[in-house]
Design an enzyme around this catalytic site. Structure first.
Site, PDB file in Angstrom:
ATOM      1  N   HIS A  10       0.928  -1.689   0.453  1.00  0.00           N
ATOM      2  CA  HIS A  10       0.152   0.060   0.337  1.00  0.00           C
ATOM      3  C   HIS A  10       1.181   1.234   0.341  1.00  0.00           C
ATOM      4  CE1 HIS A  10      -4.186  -2.183   1.313  1.00  0.00           C
ATOM      5  NE2 HIS A  10      -3.013  -2.821   1.033  1.00  0.00           N
ATOM      6  N   LYS A  11       0.195   2.443  -0.621  1.00  0.00           N
ATOM      7  CA  LYS A  11       1.309   3.399  -0.917  1.00  0.00           C
ATOM      8  C   LYS A  11       1.600   4.357   0.079  1.00  0.00           C
ATOM      9  CE  LYS A  11       1.592   6.645  -4.564  1.00  0.00           C
ATOM     10  NZ  LYS A  11       2.414   6.586  -5.034  1.00  0.00           N
TER      11      LYS A  11
END
Length: 209
Positions: A82-83
């Protein structure tokens, strides 16, 4: 010798030559690399062991020759991220319809760290996890249930969470000779000729045809 067969041992359906069952063009496996699975069908390696490997990222799993991959090893790819530079870790771009976003920007949901590259003659222990972007050098050993988040130098033993160096397998001069020798690139006849010395560790007696 026949590296193209699926089951190299008579009566053993738990150990396979991995290259023979791979269909995904983004998974590249070298000759004689084995995978053992006593829990589930080892021929389902692509589905069970290569995780979050979505075609949209075009990232690759590259494994060299003569590697030994133990039961339950996982290769964790980009889309499992996930960023973390976003203010939220929530993957909004995946749900572009819900949030009226551009569907072409789906890869903005995660950070892409690139291919996983495993060298030759690497032994990866039971239920180890190799994270995206990691490169593991020739002759390395990955300990049981290690989580490998960083590159591993050739002929290095690592273990733990996250994996850290335990020790080198051989003195530096021997490692240098092995890296130069690259015996895994020999043809089958040459490997067979030198097999006793390879197995017994007599590097000074090895002769390439």
């Amino acid at each position: 010798m026949n590296s193209k067969r699926i089951y190299p041992r008579s009566g053993d359906k738990e150990t396979i030559y991995l290259k023979s069952v791979i269909t995904n063009p983004n998974i590249i496996i070298g000759d004689y690399t084995i995978y053992n699975d006593f829990v589930t069908d080892p021929t389902k390696f692509e589905q069970n062991n290569v995780l979050y490997h979505y075609p949209v990222n075009n990232d690759k799993l590259i494994v060299g020759k003569y590697c030994s991959i133990a039961c339950g090893v996982k290769f964790m790819f980009t889309s499992g991220n996930h960023k973390i530079t976003s203010l939220s870790t929530y993957p909004f771009p995946i749900f572009y319809e819900e949030w009226k976003l551009n569907g072409c920007d789906i890869t903005n949901a995660w950070d892409n760290n690139g291919d996983i590259v495993i060298g030759n003659d690497v032994w990866i222990g039971y239920e180890a996890v190799i994270m995206q972007g990691v490169h593991i050098g020739d002759g390395a050993i990955i300990g049981t249930r290690a989580v490998v988040t960083k590159d591993v130098p050739p002929y290095t033993i690592v273990g733990g969470i996250p994996a850290k160096e335990i020790r080198k397998r051989f003195p530096e001069d021997v490692i240098a000779k092995l890296i130069k020798l690259k015996w895994w690139n020999w043809d089958d006849v040459t490997v067979e000729k030198n097999l006793q010395n390879i197995m017994s560790g007599n590097i000074n007696l090895i002769e390439e045809l």
